[in-house]
Design an enzyme around this catalytic site. Structure first.
Site, PDB file in Angstrom:
ATOM      1  N   TYR A 170      43.101  19.282  -3.585  1.00 38.16           N
ATOM      2  CA  TYR A 170      43.965  18.145  -3.243  1.00 38.16           C
ATOM      3  C   TYR A 170      44.958  17.854  -4.366  1.00 38.16           C
ATOM      4  CZ  TYR A 170      45.031  13.269  -1.941  1.00 38.16           C
ATOM      5  OH  TYR A 170      45.654  12.085  -1.615  1.00 38.16           O
ATOM      6  N   LYS A 174      49.015  18.074  -4.071  1.00 34.79           N
ATOM      7  CA  LYS A 174      49.837  16.883  -4.286  1.00 34.79           C
ATOM      8  C   LYS A 174      50.796  17.072  -5.462  1.00 34.79           C
ATOM      9  CE  LYS A 174      48.390  14.222  -0.953  1.00 34.79           C
ATOM     10  NZ  LYS A 174      49.309  13.936   0.175  1.00 34.79           N
TER      11      LYS A 174
END
Length: 305
Positions: A170, A174
């Site tokens: 993640y 991001k």
């Protein structure tokens, strides 16, 4: 009359959480909204058209205009159909809000290949593809003599800015979105497009465990972790009023908006010639003395930084 009156907006991942609040606030501000959501679970499994349909119906019940889309934003053809849906339904596209995502949290040594691939796919590829197809649409408009006042708002995260223990997939996705935002802002500006990103903190399905202690609203009635707190910034960035702002990443939490400054050039040492390995250690030590200490990754123990 709202600040986005008449504008056509796509919001991905709009069936629940932050995306739902974006869609509702854009509608309140006069926008016509394409509500996109696959209807997957928190970990990306399953699929249902129900969430997107429910939000579109909610907007129409409030007197707004909305259509639902169940296209997969991380699929080339699905992302293309999503842009075509907006153009077919409302005659154009003014704003793209990339918000879709899910999490599969694992420590690095426990993370499987699918955990990595799927999170990178839905977050990073799922930002690139709608942006690519929307950008091509705006480029063609500009070439035909009708430049847009278009806006893209991407969704990064504090995990992408600082890293987050147990979220390598993640965090990497991001961080990639933040860099993608800067590149897209530089490339698409000539067509009348601004591109910015947000790094929100709010209580959603993905963060309900992190923000469990803030589930109850305080006595003041203001819930600092409510996802609706994020949307006013996004809606303003989607308006014509934000034309001077591009290539930026904003952190937003509760009633706080801050501007993330990201990586910048720091202290430097120039020997004027090739370094020898034996000399590098002293040079690095001096650079570290001159530089501020880095902020730790979320969840990191002080001793591990």
């Amino acid at each position: 009359m709202g600040i986005c009156d008449g504008r056509v907006v796509i919001v991905t991942g709009a069936g629940r959480g932050i995306g739902r609040e974006h869609a509702l606030e854009f509608a309140r501000q006069g926008a016509r909204v394409v509500v996109n959501d696959l209807g997957t679970g928190r970990d990306g499994d399953g699929r249902s058209g129900g969430p997107a349909l429910a939000v579109a119906e909610e907007i129409r019940a409030l007197g707004g205009q909305a259509v639902a889309s169940g296209d997969d934003v991380a699929d080339w053809n699905g992302a293309a159909r999503l842009v075509k849906t907006a153009v077919s339904a409302y005659g154009g596209l003014d704003v793209l809000v990339n918000n879709a995502g899910f999490v599969r949290d694992r420590m690095l040594v426990s993370m499987g290949e699918d955990d990595w691939d799927e999170v990178i796919r839905v977050h990073l590829k799922g930002h690139f593809l709608p942006l690519r197809h929307a950008g091509a649409y705006w480029r063609e408009r500009a070439k035909s003599g009708a430049p847009a006042a278009a806006r893209v708002i991407n969704t990064s995260s504090g995990a992408g800015l600082l890293g987050s223990v147990g979220q390598a997939n993640y965090s990497a996705a991001k961080a990639g979105i933040a860099a993608l935002t800067q590149v897209a802002a530089a490339e698409l500006g000539r067509y009348g497009v601004t591109v910015n990103a947000i790094a929100p903190a709010a209580r959603t399905r993905m963060t309900e465990e992190v923000f469990a202690e803030t589930m109850a609203a305080p006595e003041s009635g203001f819930d600092p972790m409510h996802p609706a707190n994020v949307s006013p910034l996004v809606v303003w960035l989607g308006s014509v009023a934000s034309e001077a702002v591009t290539g930026r990443v904003f952190e937003v939490e509760g009633g706080v908006i801050s501007l993330a400054t990201g990586w910048t050039h720091g202290p430097r040492a120039d020997r004027g010639a090739r370094w020898s390995p034996a000399e590098v250690g002293d040079a690095v030590a001096k650079l570290l003395e001159e530089a501020p200490d880095p902020l730790p990754a979320y969840g990191a123990r002080p001793s591990s930084v």
